[in-house]
Design an enzyme around this catalytic site. Structure first.
Site, PDB file in Angstrom:
ATOM      1  CG  ASP A 176      94.079  87.947 116.545  1.00  0.00           C
ATOM      2  OD1 ASP A 176      95.078  87.889 115.811  1.00  0.00           O
ATOM      3  OD2 ASP A 176      93.817  88.931 117.268  1.00  0.00           O
ATOM      4  NE  ARG A 192      91.969  86.028 119.745  1.00  0.00           N
ATOM      5  CZ  ARG A 192      92.999  85.235 120.046  1.00  0.00           C
ATOM      6  NH1 ARG A 192      94.028  85.723 120.729  1.00  0.00           N
ATOM      7  NH2 ARG A 192      93.008  83.973 119.674  1.00  0.00           N
ATOM      8  NE  ARG A 196      95.348  90.885 125.353  1.00  0.00           N
ATOM      9  CZ  ARG A 196      95.486  90.363 124.139  1.00  0.00           C
ATOM     10  NH1 ARG A 196      95.126  89.110 123.899  1.00  0.00           N
ATOM     11  NH2 ARG A 196      95.980  91.076 123.160  1.00  0.00           N
ATOM     12  CG  HIS A 228      98.684  85.912 125.788  1.00  0.00           C
ATOM     13  ND1 HIS A 228      98.348  85.905 124.449  1.00  0.00           N
ATOM     14  CD2 HIS A 228      97.523  86.085 126.475  1.00  0.00           C
ATOM     15  CE1 HIS A 228      97.035  86.087 124.332  1.00  0.00           C
ATOM     16  NE2 HIS A 228      96.508  86.201 125.539  1.00  0.00           N
ATOM     17  CB  CYS A 241     100.340  82.068 119.603  1.00  0.00           C
ATOM     18  SG  CYS A 241     101.265  83.159 120.676  1.00  0.00           S
TER      19      CYS A 241
HETATM   20  N1  ARG Z   1      96.580  88.970 118.173  1.00  0.00           N
HETATM   21  C1  ARG Z   1      96.377  87.981 119.181  1.00  0.00           C
HETATM   22  C2  ARG Z   1      95.954  88.654 120.473  1.00  0.00           C
HETATM   23  O1  ARG Z   1      96.426  89.725 120.753  1.00  0.00           O
HETATM   24  C3  ARG Z   1      97.619  87.170 119.383  1.00  0.00           C
HETATM   25  C4  ARG Z   1      97.473  86.029 120.333  1.00  0.00           C
HETATM   26  C5  ARG Z   1      98.746  85.291 120.569  1.00  0.00           C
HETATM   27  N2  ARG Z   1      98.523  84.102 121.282  1.00  0.00           N
HETATM   28  C6  ARG Z   1      99.235  83.673 122.330  1.00  0.00           C
HETATM   29  N3  ARG Z   1      98.976  82.498 122.804  1.00  0.00           N
HETATM   30  N4  ARG Z   1     100.119  84.427 122.906  1.00  0.00           N
HETATM   31  O2  ARG Z   1      95.161  88.136 121.222  1.00  0.00           O
END
Ligand code: ARG
Length: 279
Positions: free
Chosen positions: A78, A103, A149, A178, A272
């Site tokens: 990612d 991550r 998040r 997000h 992203c």
């Molecule tokens: N797979 C990543 C996650 O879930 C995607 C992140 C997407 N980034 C963003 N800025 N929305 O964290």
């Protein structure tokens, strides 16, 4: 009302040159699921992801922007989503603290990158903070998303670190986990967003602060049309978001369609992949 709309539509937009940090999707894959878009059982192609990413990269260059690169790392599929790595304003960089363990190791790479690039103040956030995924700078204030998040306590930390007002917003739809999947800053104090992605209270805050905002419908939001990058004139967004492109054109912006469907399998698109560096 009518006159107001006309006035807006004839406005001349001006682009300002930007610097972006991007990460080549060399190791792109969907091997785990940390958002509702990610299905490890569905095949992905790193090659196609790289091709689409490269076109986005070249679009920024063609528009006259500078793009810096951070090295991708094996085992961090990612990492292509550089928007999550940090928030960078005024020479200060607050590096992310990720919610998901898959991550967490990305943070060290971003800390190293900003330090090596000579940024004056570089620190990792204390509270969970997914960078420009959840914190968007309008030029006046920072809009902050939580609910999925980033920790709501990160707002205070961001406010103190950057010395800028922070407007907390709550996300309620797991597809738009997000802030940058539900709202985009266009410039000139303008934004576009998908209202249903926000709590009732946050919808009221947005309506009051941004009465002229472009409102996305569900179809455009669902193809990640709000995961867009604007330089004040050109708005790079997923090409499938045709309704938003029309609305942008009516307001004097130039929509530039991008195809990042392969990366959407991981729940990410244009924004992203793009971290703005504001020195
Ligand atoms: N797979 C990543 C996650 O879930 C995607 C992140 C997407 N980034 C963003 N800025 N929305 O964290």
């Amino acid at each position: 009302m009518q006159r107001n709309t006309e006035r807006r539509s004839t406005r001349i937009r001006t682009a300002t040159r930007r610097r972006y940090l991007m990460c080549r999707p060399t190791y792109f894959d969907v091997t785990y699921s940390i958002n509702v878009w990610m299905d490890p059982a569905r095949p992905t192609s790193a090659a196609l992801g790289q091709e689409q990413w490269k076109r986005l990269h070249d679009t920024f260059i063609t528009l006259g922007h500078d793009v810096e690169l951070i090295d991708p790392q094996p085992g961090l599929p990612d990492m292509v989503f550089s928007a999550n790595g940090a928030m960078a304003v005024d020479g200060r960089a607050l590096v992310a603290r990720f919610r998901n363990r898959q991550r967490t190791d990305e943070s060290a790479a971003y800390l190293d990158w900003f330090r090596a690039a000579g940024w004056s103040e570089v620190r990792q956030a204390e509270y969970i903070n997914e960078g420009e995924g959840d914190f968007l700078f309008t030029g006046r204030e920072i809009l902050a998303g939580s609910g999925f998040r980033s920790d709501p306590r990160a707002c205070r930390e961001v406010q103190e670190f950057f010395g800028l007002p922070v407007v907390p917003l709550v996300l309620v739809d797991p597809r738009f986990y997000h802030l940058d999947t539900a709202l985009a800053v266009l410039g000139h104090g303008e934004i576009m967003y998908y209202a249903d992605a926000f709590s009732e209270e946050s919808r009221a805050v947005l309506a009051e602060r941004f009465p002229d905002a472009i409102l996305a419908d569900e179809a455009d939001a669902a193809v990640f049309g709000l995961n867009a990058v604007s330089d004040g004139k050109n708005v790079i967004l997923p090409g499938q978001a045709t309704g938003l492109a029309d609305q942008l054109r009516q307001r004097g912006y130039t929509p530039v369609g991008a195809d990042l469907t392969e990366l959407l399998k991981a729940g990410g698109s244009v924004k992203c992949c793009t971290l703005e560096l504001r020195e």
